[in-house]
Scaffold this motif. Sequence first.
Motif, mmCIF file in Angstrom:
data_model
loop_
_atom_site.group_PDB
_atom_site.id
_atom_site.type_symbol
_atom_site.label_atom_id
_atom_site.label_comp_id
_atom_site.label_asym_id
_atom_site.label_seq_id
_atom_site.Cartn_x
_atom_site.Cartn_y
_atom_site.Cartn_z
ATOM 1 N N VAL A 5 0.820 -1.217 0.000
ATOM 2 C CA VAL A 5 0.000 0.000 0.000
ATOM 3 C C VAL A 5 0.856 1.270 0.000
ATOM 4 C CG1 VAL A 5 -2.016 -1.098 1.058
ATOM 5 C CG2 VAL A 5 -0.253 -0.098 2.533
ATOM 6 N N GLY A 6 2.146 1.137 -0.313
ATOM 7 C CA GLY A 6 3.021 2.302 -0.422
ATOM 8 C C GLY A 6 3.064 3.121 0.857
ATOM 9 N N LYS A 7 2.904 4.438 0.691
ATOM 10 C CA LYS A 7 2.952 5.343 1.850
ATOM 11 C C LYS A 7 1.557 5.665 2.395
ATOM 12 C CE LYS A 7 7.295 7.689 0.735
ATOM 13 N NZ LYS A 7 7.940 8.971 0.386
ATOM 14 N N SER A 8 0.588 4.834 2.048
ATOM 15 C CA SER A 8 -0.806 5.077 2.459
ATOM 16 C C SER A 8 -0.974 4.993 3.965
ATOM 17 C CB SER A 8 -1.729 4.021 1.820
ATOM 18 O OG SER A 8 -1.552 3.952 0.438
ATOM 19 N N LEU A 9 -2.012 5.670 4.448
ATOM 20 C CA LEU A 9 -2.433 5.510 5.833
ATOM 21 C C LEU A 9 -2.788 4.037 6.028
ATOM 22 C CD1 LEU A 9 -3.306 6.857 8.538
ATOM 23 C CD2 LEU A 9 -5.575 7.138 7.524
ATOM 24 N N CYS A 10 -2.117 3.374 6.965
ATOM 25 C CA CYS A 10 -2.321 1.934 7.150
ATOM 26 C C CYS A 10 -1.832 1.535 8.537
ATOM 27 C CB CYS A 10 -1.555 1.149 6.081
ATOM 28 S SG CYS A 10 -1.675 -0.647 6.273
ATOM 29 N N VAL A 59 -7.205 5.026 -6.387
ATOM 30 C CA VAL A 59 -6.723 6.309 -6.906
ATOM 31 C C VAL A 59 -5.560 6.730 -6.006
ATOM 32 C CG1 VAL A 59 -7.299 8.704 -7.432
ATOM 33 C CG2 VAL A 59 -9.030 6.902 -7.723
ATOM 34 N N VAL A 60 -4.377 6.905 -6.607
ATOM 35 C CA VAL A 60 -3.175 7.206 -5.819
ATOM 36 C C VAL A 60 -2.600 8.566 -6.202
ATOM 37 C CG1 VAL A 60 -2.644 4.743 -5.637
ATOM 38 C CG2 VAL A 60 -1.506 6.113 -7.393
ATOM 39 N N ALA A 61 -1.889 9.156 -5.245
ATOM 40 C CA ALA A 61 -1.199 10.433 -5.484
ATOM 41 C C ALA A 61 0.053 10.462 -4.624
ATOM 42 C CB ALA A 61 -2.112 11.609 -5.147
ATOM 43 N N ARG A 62 0.963 11.379 -4.968
ATOM 44 C CA ARG A 62 2.204 11.507 -4.189
ATOM 45 C C ARG A 62 2.071 12.551 -3.087
ATOM 46 N NH1 ARG A 62 2.383 8.163 -8.638
ATOM 47 N NH2 ARG A 62 4.312 6.904 -8.558
ATOM 48 N N GLU A 63 1.014 13.368 -3.149
ATOM 49 C CA GLU A 63 0.823 14.373 -2.098
ATOM 50 C C GLU A 63 -0.655 14.493 -1.764
ATOM 51 O OE1 GLU A 63 2.034 18.272 -3.387
ATOM 52 O OE2 GLU A 63 1.735 17.756 -5.487
ATOM 53 N N GLU A 94 -1.895 15.726 -8.562
ATOM 54 C CA GLU A 94 -1.763 14.823 -9.709
ATOM 55 C C GLU A 94 -1.993 13.396 -9.210
ATOM 56 O OE1 GLU A 94 1.765 13.657 -12.754
ATOM 57 O OE2 GLU A 94 1.609 15.795 -12.239
ATOM 58 N N ASN A 95 -2.818 12.630 -9.936
ATOM 59 C CA ASN A 95 -3.181 11.297 -9.453
ATOM 60 C C ASN A 95 -3.356 10.331 -10.614
ATOM 61 O OD1 ASN A 95 -6.339 11.107 -10.113
ATOM 62 N ND2 ASN A 95 -5.875 13.198 -9.443
ATOM 63 N N GLU A 96 -3.416 9.061 -10.279
ATOM 64 C CA GLU A 96 -3.673 8.044 -11.304
ATOM 65 C C GLU A 96 -4.489 6.909 -10.698
ATOM 66 O OE1 GLU A 96 -0.033 6.107 -12.640
ATOM 67 O OE2 GLU A 96 0.981 6.716 -10.796
ATOM 68 N N THR A 97 -5.218 6.220 -11.564
ATOM 69 C CA THR A 97 -6.033 5.088 -11.135
ATOM 70 C C THR A 97 -5.327 3.802 -11.535
ATOM 71 O OG1 THR A 97 -8.055 6.382 -11.412
ATOM 72 C CG2 THR A 97 -8.300 3.997 -11.330
ATOM 73 N N LEU A 98 -5.154 2.904 -10.557
ATOM 74 C CA LEU A 98 -4.410 1.662 -10.766
ATOM 75 C C LEU A 98 -5.178 0.487 -10.170
ATOM 76 C CD1 LEU A 98 -0.972 3.033 -9.472
ATOM 77 C CD2 LEU A 98 -1.558 2.678 -11.893
ATOM 78 N N ALA A 99 -4.761 -0.732 -10.516
ATOM 79 C CA ALA A 99 -5.313 -1.919 -9.869
ATOM 80 C C ALA A 99 -4.946 -1.867 -8.389
ATOM 81 C CB ALA A 99 -4.748 -3.178 -10.515
ATOM 82 N N CYS A 108 -0.098 -0.329 -6.163
ATOM 83 C CA CYS A 108 0.251 0.966 -5.570
ATOM 84 C C CYS A 108 1.768 1.143 -5.541
ATOM 85 C CB CYS A 108 -0.295 1.059 -4.151
ATOM 86 S SG CYS A 108 0.096 2.631 -3.337
ATOM 87 N N PRO A 109 2.306 2.199 -6.165
ATOM 88 C CA PRO A 109 3.753 2.438 -6.117
ATOM 89 C C PRO A 109 4.219 2.691 -4.679
ATOM 90 C CG PRO A 109 2.702 3.785 -7.827
ATOM 91 C CD PRO A 109 1.611 3.206 -6.990
#
Length: 396
Positions: free
Chosen positions: A233-238, A267-271, A277-282, A286-287
């Motif tokens: 889940v990358g840097k997501s709240l988790c 839907v992910v974003a870096r900030e 800026e965001n993108e939709t991924l499976a 998540c990067p």
Amino acid sequence: MAWKSLDDMDLAGKVVLTRVDINVPMEDGRVTDMTRIERIAPTVADILKAGGKPVLMAHFDRPKGKVVPSMSLEPLVPALSGTFGVPVRFAADCIGAEAKKAVAALPEGEVLLLENTRFHPGEEKNDPEFAASLAALGEIFCNDAFSAAHRAHGSTEGIARLLPACAGRLMAAELSALEAALGAPKRPVVAVVGGAKVSTKLDLLGNLVRKVDHLVIGGGMANTFLAAKGIGVGKSLCEHDMTGTAKEILAKAGEASCEIVLPEDIVVAREFRAGAENETLAADACPEDAMILDAGPETVKRIAAVFEGAKTLIWNGPLGAFEISPFDAATNAAAAKAAELTRNGALISVAGGGDTVSALNRADAAKDFTYVSSAGGAFLEWMEGKTLPGVAALEQ
């Protein structure tokens, strides 16, 4: 549910001690959101119509048993009077000689507001002497504060044991809506639970997997469940320390034949900012340097399909970072679908909790839900299957 309503009581000529929740937001001495005041107006109107004398008891903020002038209820008098359309008097205490004198002087057709019950330590301690001092002021107790029903306080639980007691119109509406949603619901039942943390909603999730047919998990909580399934889940709240608990809930759901619906796309974003800026991924893509801030369109389609197959919906918590665009898209779309199905008579929809009400209002969907609860903690504890002291006292 075995509680009495105002219709079961003889109110004519009686002082009706009415517990209300008018803990409303204030700015510069003025009420900035009238919702809670507007919602108690039908109860006050019906007491007056039946010839009763409404004496309002309420708390405001957290004075912790001391008199704090900035937490006085007196500044609410103009807002109450304007909403009720009758004069509202004020008593500078809620018990004792001052309160008794104000009650005795109250003419028919007017309302009396007592000072903040929490100015006395006996309120939150549910002290029998304090409850008796309140009860001494009137002849009937009416509880119209479902949002305070999860607290065993003097003005919610203690007093109900000392006087003939009934539910006000708002309390009755809340209890009827909740009974229809989880007590004896039309099936299939779907629950939407969102928000930041699994740890704050453990009891809720544990209760729901035994009661509902589908459980949609969104927001930061969904990230913890994804992580529990081995998905990055990358840097997501988790809450990585809660993944074991999430696995247990998934297992319990399987045993209870409750389908848990998690994001299929994200839907992910870096900030974390509006318009980032965001993108939709499976969901499993998540990067490592990105945050999941919303559920994607495929997930929304799946949720919509679950709603279409359901008869009852209970909603608590958003699906993403609904406060900022574009990360409000999933919450807005799902809310719009629920509103549409409710309007068409296909779904009974009940929602509650602060963030939930705010999210549904932002989505312009709240007005079409069957019932939107004004309660926060009480709504959550009811969903958790807990007994609410203020309600239990009415049923005795």
